[in-house]
Write a protein that holds these residues in place. Structure first.
Motif, PDB file in Angstrom:
ATOM      1  N   ASP A 122       0.827  -1.211   0.000  1.00 41.90           N
ATOM      2  CA  ASP A 122       0.000   0.000   0.000  1.00 41.90           C
ATOM      3  C   ASP A 122       0.860   1.260   0.000  1.00 41.90           C
ATOM      4  O   ASP A 122       0.451   2.295  -0.513  1.00 41.90           O
ATOM      5  CB  ASP A 122      -0.928   0.023   1.216  1.00 41.90           C
ATOM      6  CG  ASP A 122      -2.027  -1.026   1.127  1.00 41.90           C
ATOM      7  OD1 ASP A 122      -2.286  -1.528   0.010  1.00 41.90           O
ATOM      8  OD2 ASP A 122      -2.627  -1.331   2.170  1.00 41.90           O
ATOM      9  N   SER A 123       2.055   1.157   0.576  1.00 37.00           N
ATOM     10  CA  SER A 123       2.930   2.329   0.661  1.00 37.00           C
ATOM     11  C   SER A 123       3.264   2.892  -0.724  1.00 37.00           C
ATOM     12  O   SER A 123       3.407   4.106  -0.879  1.00 37.00           O
ATOM     13  CB  SER A 123       4.213   1.990   1.417  1.00 37.00           C
ATOM     14  OG  SER A 123       4.894   0.925   0.770  1.00 37.00           O
ATOM     15  N   LEU A 124       3.356   2.047  -1.736  1.00 35.20           N
ATOM     16  CA  LEU A 124       3.647   2.535  -3.080  1.00 35.20           C
ATOM     17  C   LEU A 124       2.495   3.382  -3.627  1.00 35.20           C
ATOM     18  O   LEU A 124       2.708   4.425  -4.232  1.00 35.20           O
ATOM     19  CB  LEU A 124       3.945   1.372  -4.023  1.00 35.20           C
ATOM     20  CG  LEU A 124       5.242   0.623  -3.756  1.00 35.20           C
ATOM     21  CD1 LEU A 124       5.368  -0.577  -4.680  1.00 35.20           C
ATOM     22  CD2 LEU A 124       6.435   1.543  -3.906  1.00 35.20           C
ATOM     23  N   SER A 125       1.274   2.924  -3.383  1.00 35.35           N
ATOM     24  CA  SER A 125       0.101   3.692  -3.824  1.00 35.35           C
ATOM     25  C   SER A 125       0.014   5.023  -3.087  1.00 35.35           C
ATOM     26  O   SER A 125      -0.268   6.056  -3.689  1.00 35.35           O
ATOM     27  CB  SER A 125      -1.173   2.884  -3.587  1.00 35.35           C
ATOM     28  OG  SER A 125      -1.094   1.651  -4.259  1.00 35.35           O
ATOM     29  N   VAL A 126       0.293   4.985  -1.779  1.00 35.34           N
ATOM     30  CA  VAL A 126       0.268   6.206  -0.977  1.00 35.34           C
ATOM     31  C   VAL A 126       1.348   7.176  -1.456  1.00 35.34           C
ATOM     32  O   VAL A 126       1.107   8.389  -1.565  1.00 35.34           O
ATOM     33  CB  VAL A 126       0.432   5.874   0.525  1.00 35.34           C
ATOM     34  CG1 VAL A 126       0.643   7.128   1.350  1.00 35.34           C
ATOM     35  CG2 VAL A 126      -0.778   5.103   1.032  1.00 35.34           C
TER      36      VAL A 126
END
Length: 157
Positions: free
Chosen positions: A30-34
């Motif tokens: 999820d960190s990549l999307s954030v």
């Protein structure tokens, strides 16, 4: 190179990290999307690229809605949907539609080869990253063209 080019390169770097994760473990952090969403917000705040707030918001909402619908239908994983939403925040509206078109074409090619290998599912982050890269390349090297769809149909910006 302009600051807009650097934003696109940063986005492609994050998308490439998503590709590596998706190919290795079939999960996308999820960190990549954030980080993609944050990149879109910071780039807009600092005026490093062209999309304004409505365009960034529109790209995020449209990409998330399409990704969520495809996730609900079982055609895309949740990480892919969120990664596409992050790409939407960076690309903005209506450019995300060009990214979607190129992504769908790339995904079709990947699906064809997956079918030849007898696979029933495939990681979709490579198609998202390739669609983004194709769209940005077309807009960089052919000024006045929004993306692949406009290039193929002859429509101009």
């Amino acid at each position: 190179m302009t600051s807009s080019h650097w934003v696109a390169i940063a986005a492609l770097t994050l998308l490439s990290a998503g590709v590596v994760c998706d190919l290795r473990s079939r999960t996308i952090p999820d960190s990549l999307s954030v980080l993609l969403i944050a990149l879109g917000v910071v780039a807009t705040t600092m005026r490093w690229h062209e999309p304004g707030w409505l365009h960034v918001g529109g790209g995020l909402v449209v990409a998330f809605a399409l990704g969520a619908a495809l996730f609900y239908l079982g055609a895309m994983g949740g990480g892919d949907a969120k990664l596409f939403a992050g790409a939407g925040a960076v690309a903005g509206w209506p450019c995300i539609l060009e990214v979607l078109f190129a992504t769908a074409l790339c995904g079709g090619v990947l699906a064809f080869f997956a079918k030849l290998r007898g696979e029933i599912s495939l990681p979709y982050a490579p198609a998202i990253a390739a669609g983004y890269a194709i769209t940005m390349s077309v807009t960089w090297f052919l000024p006045g063209t929004y993306g692949l769809w406009h290039l193929l149909t002859g429509a101009r910006a």
